[in-house]
Design an enzyme around this catalytic site. Structure first.
Site, mmCIF file in Angstrom:
data_model
loop_
_atom_site.group_PDB
_atom_site.id
_atom_site.type_symbol
_atom_site.label_atom_id
_atom_site.label_comp_id
_atom_site.label_asym_id
_atom_site.label_seq_id
_atom_site.Cartn_x
_atom_site.Cartn_y
_atom_site.Cartn_z
ATOM 1 C CB SER A 100 -1.291 0.123 1.030
ATOM 2 O OG SER A 100 -1.590 1.285 1.078
ATOM 3 C CG HIS A 258 -5.928 -2.320 0.474
ATOM 4 N ND1 HIS A 258 -4.901 -1.766 -0.384
ATOM 5 C CD2 HIS A 258 -5.580 -1.333 1.637
ATOM 6 C CE1 HIS A 258 -3.755 -0.789 -0.764
ATOM 7 N NE2 HIS A 258 -4.429 -0.577 1.172
#
Length: 278
Positions: A100, A258
């Site tokens: 991320s 995610h």
């Protein structure tokens, strides 16, 4: 476990919390996402160590068990901190795995310091090349209005914001795909985040343009991303990073959010370890 001091400026210094499995295997540095800490890698560290690697995790400044200064949350500072970790542990032939916002550290590190110490890199559900949608970046997946809404929500009530953010982090089509225990464990990590750091880091990962940084990536590269990522959508991030880095490999995890390294830990570890074995 150790503390490494990162120096910035004449008087400033920040202690970073580092966990290092040690050993003589080729090192892997795992760089966590926002707003978590190095403990977010607990599904990876044992597997990577068992595969023979020396595994290093650290808490980003302002998060986890690291120092929490009021300033210093640009990607230049984050890259300097990463260099401090590599130098202090004298790590060479290292694989950098940036998850991320940690993918931004990887890109900026290579642009700023080169790849003398680096064997390969992994962009995992990562924010490059440039999240914010602008006139010059029409493919950016983050609208300015949405970024402002996130900032306002975190400012107003961090507990409520993190609860919702972590739910989305681990959801596909609005359905949680990890256990409630896993979700709560991540929420506990958010409680260690320093609010001024979280706000500044959010602004940094949302608005930093890594397109030029990616041109400095010349080492073997893996891009791994969930196809149902609602936090950092694949089409506007991982797909574009794969296109930008010549010769990079791409692996898309089906039906994954995610937080794919938790939701699909076995598949994610298998793919990354296979890449590390080369």
């Amino acid at each position: 476990m150790t503390e490494i001091t990162a120096h910035h400026g004449l008087l400033a210094e920040t202690k970073l919390h580092v966990d290092d499995t040690g050993g003589t295997g080729r090192p892997v540095v795992l760089i966590h996402g926002w707003p978590l800490s190095g403990e977010a890698w607990n599904h990876q560290v044992p597997a990577f160590e068992a595969a023979g690697h020396r595994v290093v995790t650290y808490d980003r400044r302002g998060f986890g068990r690291s120092d929490k200064p009021l300033t210093g949350y640009s990607y230049d500072s984050f890259a300097d901190d990463l260099q401090s970790v590599l130098e202090a542990l004298d790590l060479r032939e290292v694989t950098l795995v940036g998850f991320s916002m940690g993918g931004g550290e990887v890109a900026r590190y290579l642009a700023k310091f080169g790849d003398e110490r680096v064997h390969s890199v992994v962009f995992a559900s990562a924010v490059p090349p440039y999240l914010l949608k602008t006139a010059g970046n029409p493919d950016g997946p983050l609208e300015a209005a949405e970024a402002a809404k996130m900032t306002a929500a975190l400012t107003a009530n961090q507990e409520s914001f993190y609860d919702g953010f972590i739910t989305t982090f681990y959801s596909v089509d609005d359905k949680l795909v990890v256990s409630e225990q896993e979700r709560q464990a991540a929420i506990e990590l958010t409680k260690q985040a320093f609010k001024p750091a979280a706000l500044q880091a959010m602004a940094a990962f949302a608005s930093t343009d890594f397109r030029d940084d990616l041109q400095a990536v010349k080492v073997p590269t893996l891009v791994i991303h969930g196809d149902s990522d609602a936090t950092v959508p694949f089409e506007g991030s991982g797909a574009r990073t794969n296109e930008a880095v010549a010769g990079s490999e791409l692996y898309v995890v089906a039906d994954a959010p995610h937080g794919v390294n938790v939701s699909h830990a076995d598949e994610w570890n298998r793919v990354v370890l296979e890449f590390l074995s080369r």
